[in-house]
Design an enzyme around this catalytic site. Structure first.
Site, PDB file in Angstrom:
ATOM      1  N   ASN A   9       0.571  -1.043   0.278  1.00 18.30           N
ATOM      2  CA  ASN A   9       0.060  -0.094   0.277  1.00 18.30           C
ATOM      3  C   ASN A   9       0.630   0.914  -0.023  1.00 18.30           C
ATOM      4  O   ASN A   9       1.312   1.575   1.428  1.00 18.30           O
ATOM      5  CB  ASN A   9      -1.337  -0.293   0.865  1.00 18.30           C
ATOM      6  CG  ASN A   9      -2.144   1.311   1.389  1.00 18.30           C
ATOM      7  OD1 ASN A   9      -1.922   1.487   0.788  1.00 18.30           O
ATOM      8  ND2 ASN A   9      -2.706   1.138   1.915  1.00 18.30           N
ATOM      9  N   TRP A  10       0.901   2.178  -1.294  1.00 18.64           N
ATOM     10  CA  TRP A  10       1.787   3.217  -1.613  1.00 18.64           C
ATOM     11  C   TRP A  10       1.329   3.976  -0.632  1.00 18.64           C
ATOM     12  O   TRP A  10       2.335   4.994  -0.458  1.00 18.64           O
ATOM     13  CB  TRP A  10       1.911   3.620  -2.891  1.00 18.64           C
ATOM     14  CG  TRP A  10       3.455   1.980  -3.442  1.00 18.64           C
ATOM     15  CD1 TRP A  10       3.590   1.145  -2.880  1.00 18.64           C
ATOM     16  CD2 TRP A  10       3.261   2.257  -4.791  1.00 18.64           C
ATOM     17  NE1 TRP A  10       4.723   0.689  -3.733  1.00 18.64           N
ATOM     18  CE2 TRP A  10       4.749   1.255  -4.630  1.00 18.64           C
ATOM     19  CE3 TRP A  10       2.800   2.192  -5.747  1.00 18.64           C
ATOM     20  CZ2 TRP A  10       5.155   0.948  -6.180  1.00 18.64           C
ATOM     21  CZ3 TRP A  10       3.784   2.226  -7.256  1.00 18.64           C
ATOM     22  CH2 TRP A  10       4.920   1.140  -7.146  1.00 18.64           C
ATOM     23  N   LYS A  11       0.639   4.045  -0.023  1.00 19.08           N
ATOM     24  CA  LYS A  11      -0.288   5.453   0.208  1.00 19.08           C
ATOM     25  C   LYS A  11      -0.055   6.473  -0.898  1.00 19.08           C
ATOM     26  O   LYS A  11      -0.006   6.401  -2.121  1.00 19.08           O
ATOM     27  CB  LYS A  11      -0.135   5.381   1.917  1.00 19.08           C
ATOM     28  CG  LYS A  11       0.249   4.316   2.806  1.00 19.08           C
ATOM     29  CD  LYS A  11      -0.043   4.401   4.015  1.00 19.08           C
ATOM     30  CE  LYS A  11      -0.084   3.386   4.970  1.00 19.08           C
ATOM     31  NZ  LYS A  11       0.165   3.341   6.209  1.00 19.08           N
ATOM     32  N   HIS A  96      -9.363   1.692   5.378  1.00 17.73           N
ATOM     33  CA  HIS A  96      -8.441   1.937   5.763  1.00 17.73           C
ATOM     34  C   HIS A  96      -8.220   2.477   7.021  1.00 17.73           C
ATOM     35  O   HIS A  96      -9.190   3.202   6.983  1.00 17.73           O
ATOM     36  CB  HIS A  96      -7.123   2.575   4.892  1.00 17.73           C
ATOM     37  CG  HIS A  96      -6.388   1.912   5.474  1.00 17.73           C
ATOM     38  ND1 HIS A  96      -5.198   3.651   6.296  1.00 17.73           N
ATOM     39  CD2 HIS A  96      -4.342   1.071   5.269  1.00 17.73           C
ATOM     40  CE1 HIS A  96      -4.311   2.856   6.634  1.00 17.73           C
ATOM     41  NE2 HIS A  96      -3.633   1.666   6.072  1.00 17.73           N
ATOM     42  N   GLU A  98      -7.207   5.280   7.622  1.00 14.60           N
ATOM     43  CA  GLU A  98      -6.369   6.863   7.261  1.00 14.60           C
ATOM     44  C   GLU A  98      -7.892   7.006   7.291  1.00 14.60           C
ATOM     45  O   GLU A  98      -8.092   8.410   7.086  1.00 14.60           O
ATOM     46  CB  GLU A  98      -5.389   6.558   6.418  1.00 14.60           C
ATOM     47  CG  GLU A  98      -3.789   6.034   7.733  1.00 14.60           C
ATOM     48  CD  GLU A  98      -2.883   5.674   6.850  1.00 14.60           C
ATOM     49  OE1 GLU A  98      -2.814   5.420   5.556  1.00 14.60           O
ATOM     50  OE2 GLU A  98      -1.892   5.073   7.584  1.00 14.60           O
ATOM     51  N   GLU A 168      -5.024  -4.762  10.844  1.00 15.15           N
ATOM     52  CA  GLU A 168      -4.248  -3.018  10.848  1.00 15.15           C
ATOM     53  C   GLU A 168      -4.630  -2.956  12.778  1.00 15.15           C
ATOM     54  O   GLU A 168      -5.073  -1.853  12.021  1.00 15.15           O
ATOM     55  CB  GLU A 168      -4.358  -2.743   9.559  1.00 15.15           C
ATOM     56  CG  GLU A 168      -4.262  -3.242   8.522  1.00 15.15           C
ATOM     57  CD  GLU A 168      -3.628  -1.787   7.628  1.00 15.15           C
ATOM     58  OE1 GLU A 168      -2.819  -2.568   7.080  1.00 15.15           O
ATOM     59  OE2 GLU A 168      -3.623  -0.434   7.327  1.00 15.15           O
ATOM     60  N   GLY A 174       2.922   2.285  11.086  1.00 17.02           N
ATOM     61  CA  GLY A 174       4.071   3.449  10.769  1.00 17.02           C
ATOM     62  C   GLY A 174       4.887   3.833  12.174  1.00 17.02           C
ATOM     63  O   GLY A 174       5.389   4.934  12.163  1.00 17.02           O
ATOM     64  N   SER A 208       3.186  -1.763  10.147  1.00 15.14           N
ATOM     65  CA  SER A 208       4.329  -1.976  10.250  1.00 15.14           C
ATOM     66  C   SER A 208       5.762  -3.622  10.479  1.00 15.14           C
ATOM     67  O   SER A 208       6.606  -4.085  10.491  1.00 15.14           O
ATOM     68  CB  SER A 208       5.533  -2.111  11.714  1.00 15.14           C
ATOM     69  OG  SER A 208       5.128  -0.883  12.236  1.00 15.14           O
ATOM     70  N   GLY A 229       3.251  -0.914   4.535  1.00 21.23           N
ATOM     71  CA  GLY A 229       2.219   0.380   3.992  1.00 21.23           C
ATOM     72  C   GLY A 229       4.768   0.527   3.473  1.00 21.23           C
ATOM     73  O   GLY A 229       5.097   0.192   1.856  1.00 21.23           O
ATOM     74  N   GLY A 230       5.414   1.504   4.622  1.00 17.19           N
ATOM     75  CA  GLY A 230       6.697   1.851   4.842  1.00 17.19           C
ATOM     76  C   GLY A 230       7.883   0.275   3.938  1.00 17.19           C
ATOM     77  O   GLY A 230       8.484   1.369   2.786  1.00 17.19           O
TER      78      GLY A 230
HETATM   79  P1  13P Z   1       3.007   0.056   7.890  1.00 19.22           P
HETATM   80  O1  13P Z   1       4.181  -0.832   6.688  1.00 19.22           O
HETATM   81  O2  13P Z   1       4.175   1.472   7.100  1.00 19.22           O
HETATM   82  O3  13P Z   1       2.721   0.973   8.989  1.00 19.22           O
HETATM   83  O4  13P Z   1       1.662   0.738   7.255  1.00 19.22           O
HETATM   84  C1  13P Z   1       1.086  -0.407   6.747  1.00 19.22           C
HETATM   85  C2  13P Z   1      -0.795   0.425   6.412  1.00 19.22           C
HETATM   86  O5  13P Z   1      -1.163   0.652   6.851  1.00 19.22           O
HETATM   87  C3  13P Z   1      -0.707  -0.708   5.367  1.00 19.22           C
HETATM   88  O6  13P Z   1      -1.552  -0.042   5.017  1.00 19.22           O
END
Ligand code: 13P
Length: 249
Positions: A9-11, A96, A98, A168, A174, A208, A229-230
């Site tokens: 998930n590149w956000k 999600h 966010e 999640e 993050g 994470s 994500g990251g």
């Molecule tokens: P991280 O892997 O950066 O913690 O993000 C997780 C996430 O929100 C994936 O949708």
């Protein structure tokens, strides 16, 4: 036996140029050839059209990060399921934390979006998770079971069974604080049991997730992969994560 699934998930990261360069490099990675893991990338809307022809026929599926529930209409700034289907988007992340926090996403809007995605042949990847406060109060399972049931309220079991869930924990996103594999497995087992139709669905862990913790997570009974994500933003660590997710199967 459920096949492991890793979705990046590149956000709000990567321009079209960055996205295409990443995907060319990822497709060229020799260890991706093993084929033990399903892979998807949830790119920003702006990069989807550029990535579609590059990923067509490859092992990597295209995913979107959100969408609107309506077919079309006066919804400035939104993207519909038919628009994503035209780009052969296979998965869409819905719910999600966010957009739940920043964009007013609710259980009711997520429910409408799941229905719209399914109606257009796009597989919803439905995210649930508790806050730090809920976690510390011992209410994680209560929270995610509620979110899961609300997301799928009134949706036919055979449609629910087609979906992917992502657990999640918000406090792990993050933050570098990964949930232990045992605790994640326990909570994810409760999500699986929240609805009979989820008994064979794939449930991913997110928060994470990294190359060095993913094998331990994926070795657990109820953890079928990761929403990343990251660690999905650079090719090397993402390839290592995919390889290690496959090694536990
Ligand atoms: P991280 O892997 O950066 O913690 O993000 C997780 C996430 O929100 C994936 O949708």
């Amino acid at each position: 036996m459920r096949r492991p699934f890793v979705c990046g998930n590149w956000k709000m990261h990567k321009t079209i140029a960055e996205a295409t360069a990443f995907v060319h490099e990822l497709l060229a990675a020799p260890s991706l050839g093993a084929g033990a893991v399903d892979i998807a990338i949830a790119a920003p809307f702006t990069a989807l059209a550029a990535l579609e022809p590059i990923l067509a026929g490859s092992r990597i599926a295209l995913a979107a990060q959100n969408m609107h529930w309506a077919e079309s209409g006066a919804y400035t700034g939104e993207i519909s399921a038919p628009m994503l289907a035209e780009l052969r988007v296979r998965y869409v992340i819905l719910g999600h934390s966010e957009p739940r926090e920043y964009l007013g996403e609710t259980d009711a809007s997520i429910n409408k979006k799941i229905r719209a995605a399914l109606a257009h042949g796009i597989t919803p990847l439905v995210a649930v998770g508790e806050t730090q406060e809920e976690h510390d109060a011992g209410r994680a399972i209560e929270r995610v079971v509620h979110q899961t049931r609300a997301a799928f309220a009134g949706i036919a079991p055979h449609d629910v069974a087609k979906c992917v869930i992502a657990y999640e924990p918000i406090w792990a996103i993050g933050s570098g604080r990964v949930c232990t594999a045992e605790e994640a497995n326990h909570t994810m087992g409760a999500i699986r049991e929240a609805l009979p139709a989820l008994c064979d669905a794939r449930i991913l862990y997110g928060g994470s997730a990294k190359a060095d913790n993913v094998a331990g997570l994926c070795a657990m009974e109820n953890i079928d992969g990761a929403l990343v994500g990251g660690a999905s933003l650079t090719v090397g660590p993402f390839v290592d994560l995919i390889t290690n997710a496959g090694s536990s199967s």
